[in-house]
Design an enzyme around this catalytic site. Sequence first.
Site, PDB file in Angstrom:
ATOM      1  N   ARG A   1       0.731  -1.310  -0.007  1.00 49.03           N
ATOM      2  CA  ARG A   1       0.084  -0.088  -0.001  1.00 49.03           C
ATOM      3  C   ARG A   1       1.090   1.222  -0.194  1.00 49.03           C
ATOM      4  NH1 ARG A   1      -4.690   0.632   4.534  1.00 49.03           N
ATOM      5  NH2 ARG A   1      -2.774   1.002   5.859  1.00 49.03           N
TER       6      ARG A   1
ATOM      7  N   ARG B   1       9.157  26.998  -1.279  1.00 52.32           N
ATOM      8  CA  ARG B   1       7.527  26.644  -1.440  1.00 52.32           C
ATOM      9  C   ARG B   1       7.138  27.223  -2.914  1.00 52.32           C
ATOM     10  NH1 ARG B   1       2.785  28.890  -0.905  1.00 52.32           N
ATOM     11  NH2 ARG B   1       1.198  27.622   0.145  1.00 52.32           N
TER      12      ARG B   1
ATOM     13  N   HIS C   1       4.080  25.553  -5.627  1.00 51.61           N
ATOM     14  CA  HIS C   1       3.151  24.244  -5.832  1.00 51.61           C
ATOM     15  C   HIS C   1       3.783  23.151  -6.724  1.00 51.61           C
ATOM     16  CE1 HIS C   1       0.424  26.918  -3.815  1.00 51.61           C
ATOM     17  NE2 HIS C   1      -0.632  26.218  -3.743  1.00 51.61           N
TER      18      HIS C   1
ATOM     19  N   LYS D   1      -3.052   6.617   1.151  1.00 44.86           N
ATOM     20  CA  LYS D   1      -2.983   7.080   2.420  1.00 44.86           C
ATOM     21  C   LYS D   1      -2.157   8.258   2.592  1.00 44.86           C
ATOM     22  CE  LYS D   1      -2.238   4.457   6.691  1.00 44.86           C
ATOM     23  NZ  LYS D   1      -3.423   4.842   7.466  1.00 44.86           N
TER      24      LYS D   1
ATOM     25  N   LEU E   1     -10.349   4.249   1.982  1.00 50.58           N
ATOM     26  CA  LEU E   1      -8.813   3.709   2.187  1.00 50.58           C
ATOM     27  C   LEU E   1      -9.063   2.087   2.044  1.00 50.58           C
ATOM     28  CD1 LEU E   1      -5.923   4.416   2.459  1.00 50.58           C
ATOM     29  CD2 LEU E   1      -6.398   3.555   4.745  1.00 50.58           C
TER      30      LEU E   1
END
Length: 291
Positions: free
Chosen positions: A52, A100, A102, A147, A205
Amino acid sequence: MSRIAYVNGQYVLHRDAAVHIEDRGYQFSDGIYEVTAIYKGRPVDNDGHWDRLERSLRELRIDMPMTRGGLDLVAREVVRRNRVRNGIIYIQITRGVSPRNHPFPKDTPPSIVMTARHGLGSKPEVAAKGVSLISHPDIRWGRRDIKTVSLLPNVLAKQAAYEQHAYEAILVGPDGMVSECSSSNAWIVTKDGALVTRPLSNDILGGITRKRLIDLADAEGLRVEERSFSLDEAKAAREVFVSSTSSFAMPVVRIDDSVIGNGHPGSIVTNLRARYFDFLESASGPLWYGH
Ligand SMILES: Cc1ncc(COP(=O)(O)O)c(C=O)c1O
């Protein structure tokens, strides 16, 4: 004994462990995590958790920071250094540190952190009595199958549950259908004894415990239906339970003001929980701590 964390190649004191302020996990929640149980020194369903983790990374196009063998080695070392026999290991991987902006940064190595904690599951009395849930709107994004560390809606839902002295929040879409809970999968048992849980899709999930319980239920000859169910159907169900790495299969005896069944944990979930403990006891994977 001091707790030890693994941070980007180093084992450091947990209290001193830190990541950079421009880690993209911190600024954009641009990262994923895993939580694996350690039972009697062995990781539980280890392959499922690594599978996963790899899938979550692939979906976000974050590189694996090391091979699976490398992940295994570090996880084992974190468990060993923290002397965790029964507990959890937490693994977090983000897109790394970069000014920073995007768009994905180029040539930035992912950041990786692992911590381990003692203690697995609630006290036996909790499962013996059963827990309550509150219903809560599911306001999450469209890729709940990944996740990610982006857990704000889950945090708000869980906080609402805690404020109402409930164990979990059961999340409900605008169509009245249950997706899952804030940190667990949701299940019901119908009047004729079928286990029902939402099918895998982008809406939930894919719990590793969910998968294991489906296999255990199959082995018990129980009928499992992977289909959606409504909050109303859950409130009227014979039994309700939730599943996760740390709650296993936890019986639910109340949702909002509705008492489930006779107000006590049902026989099917009680049996399934016992089978899950048998599975934990029979684990034959690598021993990460102890003997
Ligand atoms: C939203 C959500 N659903 C389900 C689960 C259960 O997954 P697992 O059984 O792999 O712990 C979790 C576990 O953290 C979760 O956060």
